[in-house]
Scaffold this motif. Structure first.
Motif, PDB file in Angstrom:
ATOM      1  N   VAL A 263       0.981  -1.096  -0.086  1.00  0.00           N
ATOM      2  CA  VAL A 263      -0.219   0.017   0.008  1.00  0.00           C
ATOM      3  C   VAL A 263       1.176   1.610  -0.299  1.00  0.00           C
ATOM      4  N   LYS A 264       0.474   2.203  -0.794  1.00  0.00           N
ATOM      5  CA  LYS A 264       1.166   3.005  -0.511  1.00  0.00           C
ATOM      6  C   LYS A 264      -0.009   4.548  -0.665  1.00  0.00           C
ATOM      7  N   PRO A 265       0.455   5.508  -0.265  1.00  0.00           N
ATOM      8  CA  PRO A 265      -0.703   7.108   0.047  1.00  0.00           C
ATOM      9  C   PRO A 265      -0.146   7.867  -1.081  1.00  0.00           C
ATOM     10  N   HIS A 266      -1.146   8.495  -1.073  1.00  0.00           N
ATOM     11  CA  HIS A 266      -0.992   9.008  -2.947  1.00  0.00           C
ATOM     12  C   HIS A 266      -1.084  10.932  -2.379  1.00  0.00           C
ATOM     13  N   GLY A 267      -0.543  11.576  -2.774  1.00  0.00           N
ATOM     14  CA  GLY A 267      -0.685  12.265  -3.230  1.00  0.00           C
ATOM     15  C   GLY A 267      -0.118  14.078  -1.626  1.00  0.00           C
ATOM     16  N   ALA A 268      -1.519  13.962  -1.382  1.00  0.00           N
ATOM     17  CA  ALA A 268      -1.544  15.147  -0.338  1.00  0.00           C
ATOM     18  C   ALA A 268      -1.484  14.185   0.967  1.00  0.00           C
ATOM     19  N   LEU A 269      -2.321  13.085   0.773  1.00  0.00           N
ATOM     20  CA  LEU A 269      -2.102  11.916   1.634  1.00  0.00           C
ATOM     21  C   LEU A 269      -1.012  11.979   2.420  1.00  0.00           C
ATOM     22  N   TYR A 270       0.141  11.859   1.029  1.00  0.00           N
ATOM     23  CA  TYR A 270       1.084  10.902   1.852  1.00  0.00           C
ATOM     24  C   TYR A 270       2.483  12.594   1.960  1.00  0.00           C
ATOM     25  N   ASN A 271       2.093  13.773   1.809  1.00  0.00           N
ATOM     26  CA  ASN A 271       2.833  14.280   2.420  1.00  0.00           C
ATOM     27  C   ASN A 271       2.018  14.890   3.488  1.00  0.00           C
ATOM     28  N   ALA A 272       0.849  14.879   3.835  1.00  0.00           N
ATOM     29  CA  ALA A 272       0.223  14.988   5.267  1.00  0.00           C
ATOM     30  C   ALA A 272       1.076  13.711   6.068  1.00  0.00           C
ATOM     31  N   ILE A 273       0.776  12.981   5.401  1.00  0.00           N
ATOM     32  CA  ILE A 273       1.198  12.126   6.936  1.00  0.00           C
ATOM     33  C   ILE A 273       3.114  11.662   7.078  1.00  0.00           C
ATOM     34  N   VAL A 274       4.089  12.836   6.378  1.00  0.00           N
ATOM     35  CA  VAL A 274       5.115  12.989   7.215  1.00  0.00           C
ATOM     36  C   VAL A 274       4.924  13.220   8.329  1.00  0.00           C
ATOM     37  N   HIS A 275       3.427  14.462   8.607  1.00  0.00           N
ATOM     38  CA  HIS A 275       3.600  15.051   9.616  1.00  0.00           C
ATOM     39  C   HIS A 275       2.360  14.585  10.445  1.00  0.00           C
ATOM     40  N   HIS A 276       1.510  14.656  10.010  1.00  0.00           N
ATOM     41  CA  HIS A 276       0.439  13.954  10.793  1.00  0.00           C
ATOM     42  C   HIS A 276      -0.358  13.328  11.080  1.00  0.00           C
ATOM     43  N   ARG A 277       0.195  12.533  12.497  1.00  0.00           N
ATOM     44  CA  ARG A 277      -0.044  11.435  13.217  1.00  0.00           C
ATOM     45  C   ARG A 277      -1.156  11.081  13.031  1.00  0.00           C
ATOM     46  N   ASP A 278      -2.800  12.153  13.506  1.00  0.00           N
ATOM     47  CA  ASP A 278      -3.717  11.086  12.850  1.00  0.00           C
ATOM     48  C   ASP A 278      -4.029  10.244  12.068  1.00  0.00           C
ATOM     49  N   GLN A 279      -3.904  11.223  11.021  1.00  0.00           N
ATOM     50  CA  GLN A 279      -4.170  10.428  10.063  1.00  0.00           C
ATOM     51  C   GLN A 279      -3.175   9.671   9.163  1.00  0.00           C
TER      52      GLN A 279
ATOM     53  N   THR B 103      13.837  19.117  -0.443  1.00  0.00           N
ATOM     54  CA  THR B 103      13.957  20.223   0.635  1.00  0.00           C
ATOM     55  C   THR B 103      15.774  19.747   1.350  1.00  0.00           C
ATOM     56  N   PRO B 104      15.754  20.929   1.587  1.00  0.00           N
ATOM     57  CA  PRO B 104      16.969  19.924   2.981  1.00  0.00           C
ATOM     58  C   PRO B 104      16.455  19.632   4.148  1.00  0.00           C
ATOM     59  N   GLU B 105      15.353  19.477   4.414  1.00  0.00           N
ATOM     60  CA  GLU B 105      15.387  18.875   5.675  1.00  0.00           C
ATOM     61  C   GLU B 105      14.462  17.676   4.699  1.00  0.00           C
ATOM     62  N   GLY B 106      14.336  16.935   3.764  1.00  0.00           N
ATOM     63  CA  GLY B 106      13.981  15.682   2.936  1.00  0.00           C
ATOM     64  C   GLY B 106      12.710  15.632   3.218  1.00  0.00           C
ATOM     65  N   THR B 107      11.887  16.103   2.619  1.00  0.00           N
ATOM     66  CA  THR B 107      10.487  16.678   2.686  1.00  0.00           C
ATOM     67  C   THR B 107      10.503  16.774   0.951  1.00  0.00           C
ATOM     68  N   LEU B 108       9.866  17.115   0.456  1.00  0.00           N
ATOM     69  CA  LEU B 108       9.428  17.152  -1.310  1.00  0.00           C
ATOM     70  C   LEU B 108       9.107  18.686  -1.397  1.00  0.00           C
ATOM     71  N   VAL B 109       9.847  18.883  -2.299  1.00  0.00           N
ATOM     72  CA  VAL B 109       9.301  20.577  -2.569  1.00  0.00           C
ATOM     73  C   VAL B 109       7.587  20.689  -3.139  1.00  0.00           C
ATOM     74  N   PRO B 110       7.029  21.510  -2.447  1.00  0.00           N
ATOM     75  CA  PRO B 110       5.280  21.247  -2.621  1.00  0.00           C
ATOM     76  C   PRO B 110       6.060  22.102  -4.800  1.00  0.00           C
TER      77      PRO B 110
END
Length: 252
Positions: free
Chosen positions: A109-125, A172-179
């Protein structure tokens, strides 16, 4: 000899609207993140993609996202955790039925798009997605960004986590994807993309958008199927990896 999996987001056409060249990408990748129908893909398209993947012995993964066909799943939705869990269960189950009809099945299973990026930090989701995967099949691996709370929660829940890097996306320098709304977020040159993948596979690093070198451990590398020249990029990557005697095979 090194080893890496190549994945791509496929099955994202809808009705009369065609996105990408799925058949050509399936000749080059080893894992297919097939849309779950909420952000993209109609049943006929998804079944055809599963059949084409099965014919090529390409692994099928469920790419799950927000219920957002109009926005292609690239808009954050503040959905309740219980609803998100149910949505993910629904998507994985539907795609698995289509994949089984094609003679295969969902293997990750792989989350897509905004969900993928949100759950980098959004613990509840992140927990909501983890709960869904555990409910469907706790043996399914999950793909995510290294260092994300999603992979942290998945590991705590006993799921196999698979770290992923992106061939055609800036970091980004923090290892996340550039929007995607920012300049330079997507890399388009096939030769540059191939060199980035070679660096990822051989050193576990990549150059961030500010020129610094960051560590990005990855078991699988994504080439987006909807990126212009996606097939040329994937072909350049395979040619580069073959030349360096790096074996391309599924992670599962």
């Amino acid at each position: 000899m090194g080893m890496i999996d190549l994945n791509s987001d496929l099955g994202e056409s809808f009705g009369a609207w065609t996105l990408g060249d799925d058949a050509a990408m399936l000749d080059l990748v080893t894992s297919a993140n097939v849309a779950g129908g909420f952000h993209a893909g109609d049943p006929a398209t998804l079944l055809r993609t599963c059949r084409d993947a099965t014919e090529r012995d390409v692994r099928i993964g469920a790419q799950v996202g927000y219920r957002d066909l109009a926005g292609f799943g690239r808009r954050f939705i503040d959905v309740a955790a219980a609803d998100l869990t149910a949505d993910v269960i629904y998507q994985v189950g539907a795609l698995d039925a289509l994949a089984r009809t094609a003679g295969s099945g969902v293997t990750y299973v792989k989350p897509h798009g905004a969900l993928y990026n949100a759950i980098v930090h959004h613990r509840d989701q992140a927990r909501a997605v983890v709960d869904a995967v555990r409910a469907v099949n706790p043996s399914l691996p999950v793909l995510g960004l290294p260092g994300s709370v999603f992979l942290e929660e998945a590991e705590k829940a006993g799921l196999r986590v698979v770290t992923e890097a992106f061939a055609d996306r800036a970091y980004t320098p923090e290892g996340t994807l550039v929007p995607r709304t920012e300049p330079g977020a997507v890399v388009h040159d096939p030769d540059v993309v191939a060199q980035r993948v070679l660096q990822l596979v051989t050193t576990g690093t990549i150059e961030a958008i500010d020129g610094t070198t960051i560590v990005v451990p990855a078991e699988t590398i994504c080439v987006h199927g909807d990126t212009p020249a996606a097939v040329a990029m994937a072909a350049a990557i395979r040619k580069m990896l073959d030349a360096e005697k790096i074996h391309v095979k599924p992670f599962v």
